[in-house]
Scaffold this motif. Structure first.
Motif, mmCIF file in Angstrom:
data_model
loop_
_atom_site.group_PDB
_atom_site.id
_atom_site.type_symbol
_atom_site.label_atom_id
_atom_site.label_comp_id
_atom_site.label_asym_id
_atom_site.label_seq_id
_atom_site.Cartn_x
_atom_site.Cartn_y
_atom_site.Cartn_z
ATOM 1 N N VAL A 279 0.816 -1.222 0.000
ATOM 2 C CA VAL A 279 0.000 0.000 0.000
ATOM 3 C C VAL A 279 0.846 1.267 0.000
ATOM 4 C CG1 VAL A 279 -1.997 -1.077 1.098
ATOM 5 C CG2 VAL A 279 -0.188 -0.117 2.532
ATOM 6 N N ARG A 280 2.159 1.129 -0.236
ATOM 7 C CA ARG A 280 3.045 2.290 -0.153
ATOM 8 C C ARG A 280 3.040 3.130 -1.433
ATOM 9 N NH1 ARG A 280 6.393 1.167 4.234
ATOM 10 N NH2 ARG A 280 5.127 -0.049 5.665
ATOM 11 N N TRP A 281 2.532 2.552 -2.539
ATOM 12 C CA TRP A 281 2.330 3.335 -3.771
ATOM 13 C C TRP A 281 0.868 3.146 -4.143
ATOM 14 C CZ3 TRP A 281 4.298 1.769 -9.267
ATOM 15 C CH2 TRP A 281 3.936 2.781 -10.179
ATOM 16 N N HIS A 282 0.019 4.005 -3.585
ATOM 17 C CA HIS A 282 -1.420 3.813 -3.639
ATOM 18 C C HIS A 282 -1.946 3.769 -5.076
ATOM 19 C CE1 HIS A 282 -5.396 4.081 -1.545
ATOM 20 N NE2 HIS A 282 -5.762 4.494 -2.736
ATOM 21 N N LEU A 283 -1.551 4.738 -5.902
ATOM 22 C CA LEU A 283 -2.077 4.812 -7.271
ATOM 23 C C LEU A 283 -1.598 3.630 -8.108
ATOM 24 C CD1 LEU A 283 -1.795 8.642 -8.061
ATOM 25 C CD2 LEU A 283 -3.837 7.330 -7.444
ATOM 26 N N GLY A 284 -0.366 3.211 -7.891
ATOM 27 C CA GLY A 284 0.143 2.046 -8.611
ATOM 28 C C GLY A 284 -0.595 0.782 -8.224
ATOM 29 N N ALA A 285 -0.837 0.613 -6.918
ATOM 30 C CA ALA A 285 -1.578 -0.568 -6.451
ATOM 31 C C ALA A 285 -3.000 -0.570 -6.990
ATOM 32 C CB ALA A 285 -1.591 -0.593 -4.927
ATOM 33 N N GLU A 286 -3.633 0.590 -6.990
ATOM 34 C CA GLU A 286 -5.009 0.680 -7.483
ATOM 35 C C GLU A 286 -5.077 0.288 -8.957
ATOM 36 O OE1 GLU A 286 -8.652 3.665 -6.621
ATOM 37 O OE2 GLU A 286 -6.816 4.611 -7.315
ATOM 38 N N TYR A 287 -4.128 0.773 -9.743
ATOM 39 C CA TYR A 287 -4.097 0.420 -11.177
ATOM 40 C C TYR A 287 -3.939 -1.092 -11.339
ATOM 41 C CZ TYR A 287 -2.567 -0.081 -15.994
ATOM 42 O OH TYR A 287 -2.463 -0.488 -17.308
ATOM 43 N N CYS A 288 -2.979 -1.680 -10.630
ATOM 44 C CA CYS A 288 -2.699 -3.102 -10.801
ATOM 45 C C CYS A 288 -3.851 -3.980 -10.330
ATOM 46 C CB CYS A 288 -1.423 -3.470 -10.055
ATOM 47 S SG CYS A 288 0.065 -2.841 -10.853
ATOM 48 N N PHE B 88 -3.827 -8.093 6.451
ATOM 49 C CA PHE B 88 -3.530 -6.943 7.300
ATOM 50 C C PHE B 88 -2.439 -7.273 8.309
ATOM 51 C CE2 PHE B 88 -7.948 -6.239 6.072
ATOM 52 C CZ PHE B 88 -8.007 -4.868 5.843
ATOM 53 N N SER B 89 -1.624 -6.284 8.627
ATOM 54 C CA SER B 89 -0.892 -6.316 9.894
ATOM 55 C C SER B 89 -1.886 -5.885 10.962
ATOM 56 C CB SER B 89 0.285 -5.342 9.860
ATOM 57 O OG SER B 89 -0.187 -3.993 9.751
ATOM 58 N N ALA B 90 -1.634 -6.218 12.224
ATOM 59 C CA ALA B 90 -2.548 -5.808 13.290
ATOM 60 C C ALA B 90 -2.688 -4.282 13.359
ATOM 61 C CB ALA B 90 -2.088 -6.383 14.634
ATOM 62 N N PRO B 91 -1.584 -3.508 13.275
ATOM 63 C CA PRO B 91 -1.729 -2.050 13.278
ATOM 64 C C PRO B 91 -2.491 -1.532 12.057
ATOM 65 C CG PRO B 91 0.511 -2.652 13.847
ATOM 66 C CD PRO B 91 -0.160 -3.900 13.353
ATOM 67 N N GLY B 92 -2.257 -2.146 10.899
ATOM 68 C CA GLY B 92 -2.962 -1.721 9.686
ATOM 69 C C GLY B 92 -4.455 -1.963 9.774
ATOM 70 N N LEU B 93 -4.832 -3.099 10.363
ATOM 71 C CA LEU B 93 -6.252 -3.422 10.528
ATOM 72 C C LEU B 93 -6.911 -2.466 11.511
ATOM 73 C CD1 LEU B 93 -8.644 -5.304 9.981
ATOM 74 C CD2 LEU B 93 -7.786 -6.798 11.812
ATOM 75 N N GLU B 94 -6.242 -2.190 12.614
ATOM 76 C CA GLU B 94 -6.801 -1.268 13.610
ATOM 77 C C GLU B 94 -6.963 0.131 13.027
ATOM 78 O OE1 GLU B 94 -5.607 0.822 17.871
ATOM 79 O OE2 GLU B 94 -4.715 -1.121 17.364
ATOM 80 N N LYS B 95 -5.974 0.580 12.253
ATOM 81 C CA LYS B 95 -6.049 1.918 11.672
ATOM 82 C C LYS B 95 -7.219 2.051 10.703
ATOM 83 C CE LYS B 95 -3.350 5.447 9.253
ATOM 84 N NZ LYS B 95 -4.324 5.736 8.185
ATOM 85 N N MET B 96 -7.424 1.046 9.846
ATOM 86 C CA MET B 96 -8.497 1.150 8.863
ATOM 87 C C MET B 96 -9.876 1.064 9.501
ATOM 88 S SD MET B 96 -9.457 -1.127 5.486
ATOM 89 C CE MET B 96 -10.600 -2.166 6.417
ATOM 90 N N THR B 97 -10.027 0.216 10.506
ATOM 91 C CA THR B 97 -11.353 -0.019 11.089
ATOM 92 C C THR B 97 -11.624 0.813 12.336
ATOM 93 O OG1 THR B 97 -10.508 -1.845 12.456
ATOM 94 C CG2 THR B 97 -11.355 -2.399 10.256
ATOM 95 N N ASN B 98 -10.556 1.392 12.914
ATOM 96 C CA ASN B 98 -10.682 2.136 14.171
ATOM 97 C C ASN B 98 -11.236 1.248 15.284
ATOM 98 O OD1 ASN B 98 -10.250 4.502 15.664
ATOM 99 N ND2 ASN B 98 -12.391 5.128 15.463
ATOM 100 N N ILE C 242 0.146 -0.223 7.581
ATOM 101 C CA ILE C 242 -0.138 1.184 7.865
ATOM 102 C C ILE C 242 0.404 2.069 6.750
ATOM 103 C CG2 ILE C 242 0.503 3.112 9.373
ATOM 104 C CD1 ILE C 242 0.231 1.344 11.720
ATOM 105 N N THR C 243 -0.393 3.029 6.341
ATOM 106 C CA THR C 243 0.007 4.045 5.376
ATOM 107 C C THR C 243 -0.858 5.273 5.613
ATOM 108 O OG1 THR C 243 0.459 4.424 3.011
ATOM 109 C CG2 THR C 243 -1.608 3.345 3.566
ATOM 110 N N PRO C 244 -0.389 6.470 5.247
ATOM 111 C CA PRO C 244 -1.183 7.676 5.505
ATOM 112 C C PRO C 244 -2.518 7.702 4.772
ATOM 113 C CG PRO C 244 1.105 8.262 5.080
ATOM 114 C CD PRO C 244 0.971 6.805 4.750
ATOM 115 N N GLN C 245 -2.590 7.078 3.593
ATOM 116 C CA GLN C 245 -3.818 7.111 2.801
ATOM 117 C C GLN C 245 -4.875 6.160 3.347
ATOM 118 O OE1 GLN C 245 -0.770 6.372 1.499
ATOM 119 N NE2 GLN C 245 -0.407 7.471 -0.408
#
Length: 300
Positions: free
Chosen positions: A138-147, A181-191, A164-167
Motif C-alpha cells: 500500500v506504499r504506492w497507492h495509485l500504482g496498487a489501485e491500477y494493478c 492486514f498487519s494488526a496495526p494496519g487493521l486497527e487503523k483502517m477499522t478504528n 499502515i500508510t497515511p492514505q
C-alpha cells in the motif's frame, strides 16, 4: 510456468542491532552490529517468491542514485526480475533505518522519497496477462489501485499487503481477492482495537478473504463469514525484520500454485518463521526444500 508480479516500494534498509530499544527522552546509543540490505514490503515479498523457486517481476520506482543501483543489483542477485522498475533521473531512492533489539523486535523509520512520481501511467506498458498472481503493498497507492483493477479485469488473483500508510486503503481493500492486514494496519483502517471485531468489519469492505497476521501468534482469517485461525510455529527468533513481507510473498506463491486457503496460511507461517531465525530481512528466507523439511519436522 508460474509467474508472479509484486508491485510497491523498494528501499535500502540500514539495520542497527542494539541490546535494547532506545527509550523516549533522547540520548546516545551504541549498536553492536550493523547491516545494509534491500527492503520494502513488495520487494522483499518478491525475494521470498524467487527463493521459493518461482519466476517473479518486481514493479516499482527508484531514483538513479547509488541506493537505487544497489537495490536493483541485490534484487537481480536474488533472481528477481528488475526490468519493470521505473528509474527517475536526478531522483533519490527511498530508504529506512531499522533498530533491532536482542529479542528480535524492531522499530522502523522509513523515508519514502518525494522525488518519485505517484502517477502510474507507465504501468500501461506492462502485459499483466503473463502473471498468475499480482501482489501489491500500500506504499504506492495509485500504482496498487491500477494493478488491482487491471488484474480484476483479467481474472488474475490478487494479494494486498494491508499495512499502515497515511492514505485510506479501503479502495484497495475493496479491489483485492486476499487482503492480509498487519494488526496495526487493521486497527487503523477499522478504528477497532479488538482484532476479531476489526476483521469482521474489514470483511464487510472486502469482497474476498481477509486475514490479519499476529507475529508469533500466527494468523486469523475469515472465509464466507466463518472465522479461522492458525497459531503458527515456534522458533528461536533472531530478527523479525521483514517477516510480514515474507509471509505475503509466501502466501502469493501458495495462491499461484493453487493451494487451498488454510494450506496457504500454514505454508506462509512456516516461511516467515524460518526467516526470523537469521538477521536481516532477507538472509533467512528459506528455499522450498527447507520449508518442506521444517514443516515435516514441526508436524512430526
Amino acid at each position: 510456468m508460474v509467474k508472479v508480479a509484486c508491485l510497491g516500494i523498494a528501499v535500502q534498509d540500514r539495520i542497527y542491532y542494539l541490546d535494547k530499544m532506545p527509550q523516549a527522552g533522547g540520548g546516545k546509543f551504541v549498536a553492536h552490529h550493523y547491516k545494509e540490505v534491500g527492503g520494502g514490503p513488495a520487494a522483499t515479498a518478491a525475494v521470498a517468491i524467487a527463493k521459493l523457486g518461482v519466476e517473479v517481476d518486481f514493479i516499482g520506482r527508484l531514483g538513479d542514485d547509488d541506493i537505487g543501483s544497489a537495490i536493483i543489483s541485490e534484487l537481480s542477485r536474488y533472481r528477481v526480475n528488475p526490468s519493470k522498475i521505473k528509474v527517475y533521473r536526478e531522483a533519490k531512492s527511498s530508504q529506512s533505518s531499522i533498530f533491532v533489539d536482542n529479542s528480535g523486535e524492531r522499530v522502523i523509520v522509513n523515508y519514502p522519497s518525494p522525488d518519485l512520481s505517484e502517477h502510474p501511467d507507465w504501468l500501461e506498458e506492462i502485459d499483466f496477462r503473463q502473471y498468475d498472481v499480482v501482489l501489491c503493498d500500500v506504499r504506492w497507492h495509485l500504482g496498487a489501485e491500477y494493478c488491482l483493477q487491471k488484474a480484476k479485469k483479467l481474472g488474475i488473483p490478487t494479494v494486498l499487503d494491508a499495512d499502515i500508510t497515511p492514505q485510506n486503503i479501503e479502495p484497495l481493500v475493496k479491489l483485492a481477492d486476499h487482503v492480509i492486514f498487519s494488526a496495526p494496519g487493521l486497527e487503523k483502517m477499522t478504528n477497532e482495537k479488538d482484532l476479531n471485531k476489526a476483521l469482521m468489519l474489514a470483511k464487510k469492505i472486502c469482497g474476498g478473504t481477509v486475514y490479519v497476521t499476529k507475529g508469533s501468534e500466527g494468523c486469523d482469517w475469515i472465509v464466507s463469514d466463518i472465522p479461522s485461525s492458525y497459531k503458527g510455529f515456534e522458533v528461536n527468533v533472531v530478527d523479525t525484520t521483514g517477516a510480514g513481507d515474507v509471509f505475503h510473498g509466501a502466501f502469493a506463491y501458495a495462491i499461484a500454485n493453487k493451494y487451498a486457503i488454510k494450506r496457504a496460511v500454514v505454508f506462509a507461517n512456516a516461511v516467515a518463521a524460518l526467516k526470523c531465525t537469521a538477521e536481516g530481512g532477507r538472509d533467512g528466507i528459506p528455499s522450498l526444500q527447507e520449508v518442506e523439511n521444517f514443516m515435516l519436522y514441526a508436524n512430526g
